[in-house]
Design a protein around this motif. Structure first.
Motif, PDB file in Angstrom:
ATOM      1  N   UNK A 114       0.803  -1.220   0.000  1.00  0.00           N
ATOM      2  CA  UNK A 114       0.000   0.000   0.000  1.00  0.00           C
ATOM      3  C   UNK A 114       0.842   1.279   0.000  1.00  0.00           C
ATOM      4  N   UNK A 115       1.948   1.231   0.721  1.00  0.00           N
ATOM      5  CA  UNK A 115       2.713   2.469   0.877  1.00  0.00           C
ATOM      6  C   UNK A 115       3.882   2.590  -0.087  1.00  0.00           C
ATOM      7  N   UNK A 116       3.911   1.736  -1.090  1.00  0.00           N
ATOM      8  CA  UNK A 116       5.018   1.794  -2.034  1.00  0.00           C
ATOM      9  C   UNK A 116       5.110   3.161  -2.708  1.00  0.00           C
ATOM     10  N   UNK A 117       6.293   3.759  -2.668  1.00  0.00           N
ATOM     11  CA  UNK A 117       6.466   5.066  -3.315  1.00  0.00           C
ATOM     12  C   UNK A 117       6.535   4.930  -4.835  1.00  0.00           C
ATOM     13  N   UNK A 118       6.577   3.704  -5.315  1.00  0.00           N
ATOM     14  CA  UNK A 118       6.720   3.503  -6.759  1.00  0.00           C
ATOM     15  C   UNK A 118       5.395   3.415  -7.507  1.00  0.00           C
ATOM     16  N   UNK A 119       4.301   3.477  -6.762  1.00  0.00           N
ATOM     17  CA  UNK A 119       3.001   3.484  -7.446  1.00  0.00           C
ATOM     18  C   UNK A 119       2.624   4.935  -7.706  1.00  0.00           C
ATOM     19  N   UNK A 120       2.491   5.267  -8.973  1.00  0.00           N
ATOM     20  CA  UNK A 120       2.109   6.632  -9.343  1.00  0.00           C
ATOM     21  C   UNK A 120       0.634   6.612  -9.742  1.00  0.00           C
ATOM     22  N   UNK A 121      -0.172   7.264  -8.915  1.00  0.00           N
ATOM     23  CA  UNK A 121      -1.620   7.222  -9.146  1.00  0.00           C
ATOM     24  C   UNK A 121      -2.082   8.480  -9.879  1.00  0.00           C
ATOM     25  N   UNK A 122      -2.728   8.268 -11.007  1.00  0.00           N
ATOM     26  CA  UNK A 122      -3.187   9.383 -11.848  1.00  0.00           C
ATOM     27  C   UNK A 122      -4.705   9.486 -11.811  1.00  0.00           C
ATOM     28  N   UNK A 123      -5.149  10.696 -12.130  1.00  0.00           N
ATOM     29  CA  UNK A 123      -6.564  10.999 -12.169  1.00  0.00           C
ATOM     30  C   UNK A 123      -7.263  10.266 -13.315  1.00  0.00           C
ATOM     31  N   UNK A 124      -6.520  10.039 -14.400  1.00  0.00           N
ATOM     32  CA  UNK A 124      -7.109   9.342 -15.541  1.00  0.00           C
ATOM     33  C   UNK A 124      -6.080   8.380 -16.116  1.00  0.00           C
ATOM     34  N   UNK A 125      -6.564   7.412 -16.858  1.00  0.00           N
ATOM     35  CA  UNK A 125      -5.656   6.449 -17.478  1.00  0.00           C
ATOM     36  C   UNK A 125      -4.808   7.094 -18.581  1.00  0.00           C
ATOM     37  N   UNK A 126      -5.382   7.963 -19.427  1.00  0.00           N
ATOM     38  CA  UNK A 126      -4.529   8.628 -20.435  1.00  0.00           C
ATOM     39  C   UNK A 126      -3.354   9.392 -19.811  1.00  0.00           C
ATOM     40  N   UNK A 127      -3.560   9.986 -18.635  1.00  0.00           N
ATOM     41  CA  UNK A 127      -2.454  10.698 -17.978  1.00  0.00           C
ATOM     42  C   UNK A 127      -1.354   9.724 -17.567  1.00  0.00           C
TER      43      UNK A 127
END
Ligand code: ARG
Length: 291
Positions: free
Chosen positions: A179-192
């Motif tokens: 859960x706390x992995x700094x390597x997951x980059x969460x975006x508002x949309x899939x195209x982003x």
């Protein structure tokens, strides 16, 4: 020059500019002029009792399921499915572009009557909303740069991965990396997220197969490739309604069954995916919820 004539001249100039503007505006329209709006089209069929209009929320940045065309209209596979369902079930729909973030809240708050957004039916979501029977089979897929060494999902364990925040793609990557992995980059949309892959900010993007395949095909056949993994389970999309809205849920299920039975569903599927859906679309567990 008298004050009066200046005022008059100004007035004439302004008027001329206005007229020119209106003429220009009228001429620059690319569409054929619409029929005079004030006159309602003569009812061709029996005077229809005003059909109920349901507000449909969709995160229209998810081609080919839902996206906006150059005119700003919301189009896509999901849209056509819901339009066909509505037609069968005898109601009208109005699609409203609704950001994924918070889309489920709009149902709960009554701002939307239903959602179509390539939404995977999950047990967790079923706690807070109800779903129609499944209308599409999907699974996760990985997009990477063409020259990437990534060959399986596990290879992403220590790499930067882009996902759309709060999607099932987010869920599987969160499970892999913690859960706390700094390597997951969460975006508002899939195209982003996919843009970031192109820019080199992430090593991979994990999202629904239909969207990844569509993007790679249309945006960079030469730049990207896809990687699948046996661990990706099969997902099914459903139309979401507010918890307890069994009336609308039943209408949607009936409409879905009707468009599957009369070939409309296959027609739409073929239009977007090139061939009719594999005959495996067995009525799945979620259908039981409608009883
Ligand atoms: N199927 C995935 C999910 O339910 C992603 C859906 C995202 N849809 C969208 N229109 N952005 O989590």
């Amino acid at each position: 020059m008298s004050f009066n004539s200046i005022t008059t001249r100004r007035f004439l100039q302004t008027a001329a500019t206005l007229v020119a503007g209106i003429v220009l505006a009228a001429c620059s329209k690319t569409e054929p002029p619409a029929p005079v709006a004030a006159t309602p089209a003569p009812a061709a069929s029996a005077p229809a009792p005003a059909a109920k209009v349901y507000l449909v929320g969709t995160d229209a940045a998810y081609a080919p399921f839902e996206s906006q065309n150059e005119k700003g209209e919301i189009v896509g596979f999901d849209i056509e499915v819901v339009q066909a369902v509505a037609q069968k079930a005898g109601f009208e729909v109005k699609f409203l572009n609704t950001p994924w973030e918070g889309i489920f809240n709009t149902l709960a708050q009554g701002d939307r009557d239903l959602l179509v957004s390539a939404i995977t039916i999950t047990d967790e979501r079923k706690q807070t909303m109800d779903f129609s029977s499944p209308y599409f089979d999907a699974q996760q897929l990985i997009a990477v740069k063409k020259d990437s060494k990534i060959a399986k999902f596990d290879d992403l364990k220590k790499l930067k991965v882009g996902v759309q925040n709060g999607t099932t793609g987010d869920e599987v990557v969160t499970k892999l990396q913690g859960k706390n992995s700094p390597n997951i980059k969460r975006f508002e949309s899939t195209p982003l997220a996919l843009k970031e892959l192109e820019a080199g900010g992430v090593d991979a993007v994990v999202a629904d197969n239909g969207v990844i395949v569509h993007y790679v095909k249309n945006n960079g056949d030469t730049k990207f490739k896809t990687v699948t993994d046996a661990s990706f389970v099969s997902e099914q999309y459903g139309l979401a309604v507010k918890k307890g809205n069994t009336e609308l849920q039943a209408k949607l299920n009936k409409g879905l069954a009707d468009i599957k039975a009369d070939g409309t569903y296959d027609k739409i599927y073929t239009k977007y995916f090139g061939a009719p859906a594999a005959a495996t679309a067995a009525p799945a567990p979620a259908a039981a919820a409608s009883k």
